[in-house]
Each structure stands twice: as C-alpha cells, then as structure tokens.
Design an enzyme around this catalytic site. Structure first.
Site, PDB file in Angstrom:
ATOM      1  N   CYS A 232      31.324  68.190  57.155  1.00 35.16           N
ATOM      2  CA  CYS A 232      30.824  69.281  57.991  1.00 35.16           C
ATOM      3  C   CYS A 232      31.193  69.029  59.458  1.00 35.16           C
ATOM      4  O   CYS A 232      32.342  69.181  59.823  1.00 35.16           O
ATOM      5  CB  CYS A 232      29.325  69.491  57.787  1.00 35.16           C
ATOM      6  SG  CYS A 232      28.769  71.109  58.386  1.00 35.16           S
TER       7      CYS A 232
ATOM      8  N   HIS B 186      28.878  69.990  52.250  1.00 37.72           N
ATOM      9  CA  HIS B 186      28.023  68.800  52.225  1.00 37.72           C
ATOM     10  C   HIS B 186      27.992  68.172  50.838  1.00 37.72           C
ATOM     11  O   HIS B 186      27.075  68.409  50.053  1.00 37.72           O
ATOM     12  CB  HIS B 186      26.603  69.174  52.664  1.00 37.72           C
ATOM     13  CG  HIS B 186      26.473  69.384  54.139  1.00 37.72           C
ATOM     14  ND1 HIS B 186      26.123  68.367  55.008  1.00 37.72           N
ATOM     15  CD2 HIS B 186      26.665  70.488  54.903  1.00 37.72           C
ATOM     16  CE1 HIS B 186      26.100  68.834  56.246  1.00 37.72           C
ATOM     17  NE2 HIS B 186      26.430  70.125  56.204  1.00 37.72           N
TER      18      HIS B 186
ATOM     19  N   GLU C 278      27.218  65.247  50.029  1.00 38.01           N
ATOM     20  CA  GLU C 278      26.070  64.336  49.851  1.00 38.01           C
ATOM     21  C   GLU C 278      24.873  65.031  49.219  1.00 38.01           C
ATOM     22  O   GLU C 278      23.983  64.362  48.653  1.00 38.01           O
ATOM     23  CB  GLU C 278      25.680  63.715  51.199  1.00 38.01           C
ATOM     24  CG  GLU C 278      24.866  64.585  52.136  1.00 38.01           C
ATOM     25  CD  GLU C 278      25.681  65.627  52.895  1.00 38.01           C
ATOM     26  OE1 GLU C 278      25.085  66.363  53.716  1.00 38.01           O
ATOM     27  OE2 GLU C 278      26.915  65.701  52.676  1.00 38.01           O
TER      28      GLU C 278
END
Length: 252
Positions: free
Chosen positions: A123, A225, A227
C-alpha cells in the site's frame, strides 16, 4: 558448511514502522508501532521479522552497513507520502505529512537497491517505492475516478478484483486474476523509471508495480494489503524465498 547453514537459517526481514503517540499503562509516550499482522505474515512465510523504526529528525538514519545484516525489506502501509516529495502541492484531501517517516523509508529503498535486498512494498510501501525512484501519485482517487471503491468506510477494508499483467512476476505468483483487500485513496500516477505495471483493478487503477528487469532482483509493490488475508501468504512467501536465495548466493 556456510552454504548448509544459509539454507536452514530463516531470512531476516526488516519491516518499517511508525513513530506515533501511544499509551502503555501509566505511560503516554511516542512508540515505534506496527500492526502485528505484518509480523505474523513474515513469520508464517518462514522469515524472521525485525522492526525498523524511523530515526529522529537530525539523526543519521540507518546506514548501509547496518542494513547489510538484513536479507529482505518490507515497506508497510500507513499515511500519505508528502506530495512535496514528488513536486506537487498537497490537496485538502491529502493527509498530514510525516517527514521523518518519508525520509526514513525513501532512504531505505535506495539502500536496499544498493545492497541488492529483495523488497516488498505494501500500500503506502508501493507508493514510497514509486516516489523514491522518481514517480508521482494521484493524491485522491475520487478526483480521478467516480466513487470510493478502493477505500470505503473508515477502518474497513474493501475487496477488489485485480488482473495481473502477462509476463509479470505477480502473474507468476498469483495467476491471471485475484481478489485482494484494499484501503487506499491514492495510487501510482506517473510510473518511475525502472518500474513497470504488474496489475490493475478493473477501473484501470495501478494495483501492483515491479522492477523492469527481473534479473536485477526481487522488487515488488502492491497497492493492496496481503497481510489482511491470513489464508494467502504467497507474497510474503515470495519475498522470504527471494531473501533466502540472495543470502545463499552470498554465502557461496
């Protein structure tokens, strides 16, 4: 012997962090912070995460000699990059700049490239990568596209379908299309020299960039994202694998 050790050693992956006010018990202090999901992503992929906090203003920053202990670098998400870094005046929709973090991360990108470290930008990290190499950003996507499809309600991720570019590293890793978690109101505008578009959303927004020359090493930035998707660690696994390979090559 050194080669065998490098094959079993978990690569050391640096993660950028924020300096933010925080409260711990009775203490109200500035802390080096990072959501644990980034740490979890690196560990789940077989890496050893180490946090890299920004240096205080006037500090010397992280030297190449210190960073040489790392095997890879992850530029994490966060607030907007100061538009002055790419020659623009901030819009009213652009977040408050954090010059210390901008200095820190742009310097880290340049050091990582000098040292040949694999880099994954997430990001903001993808945006930092583009700015550090001379590119620019759209400061506010709703000014360019209708609606807020890439950033919905505050603190709530949206999902976006992205299509990867033929011949890209991202396509090799993720296939032709994939659904990702997004939360961004900015994106790449003018692409930096040395980078190419690796994936786009259906509306044309650049969702991933990578190094033009795959032989020069692992250099990848994604606007989404990864994660946040605990069921898909492929991008973390890719940077950890690249770090392991680079470390093994040095050991030999």
């Amino acid at each position: 012997m050194a080669s065998n050790a490098s094959e079993t050693r978990r690569p050391l992956i640096g993660l950028t962090t924020y300096l933010e006010p925080s409260r711990h018990g009775v203490w109200d202090v500035v802390s080096a912070l990072l959501p644990a999901v980034y740490v979890d992503g690196v560990r789940a992929a077989g890496g050893r995460p180490v946090l890299l906090p920004p240096c205080e203003p006037g500090g010397t920053g992280w030297s190449d000699a210190e960073l040489a202990d790392l095997d890879g670098l992850v530029l994490t998400g966060g607030g907007d990059v100061d538009p002055a870094r790419y020659g623009q005046v901030p819009l009213s929709t652009t977040g408050t700049p954090h010059p210390v973090r901008d200095d820190h991360e742009i310097s880290l990108v340049r050091s990582a490239l000098r040292l040949g470290l694999p880099v994954l930008g997430i990001c903001r990290g993808a945006q930092v990568l583009n700015v550090a190499l001379g590119g620019t950003l759209h400061q506010h996507l709703p000014d360019v596209l209708a609606g807020r499809r890439h950033q919905g309600e505050p603190a709530e991720f949206t999902t976006t379908r992205v299509r990867t570019e033929p011949g890209s590293r991202v396509r090799d890793l993720l296939g032709e299309e994939t659904t990702v978690h997004c939360y961004h109101h900015q994106a790449v505008d003018r692409l930096a020299d040395g980078l190419r578009v690796a994936a786009r959303a259906g509306d044309g927004t650049v969702e991933a960039v990578e190094g033009v020359d795959p032989g020069a090493g692992f250099l990848l930035g994604v606007q989404w994202h990864p994660e946040e998707d605990t069921g898909d660690r492929r991008l973390f696994a890719a940077v950890v694998a690249a770090a392991r390979d680079a470390s093994a090559a040095v050991a030999r």
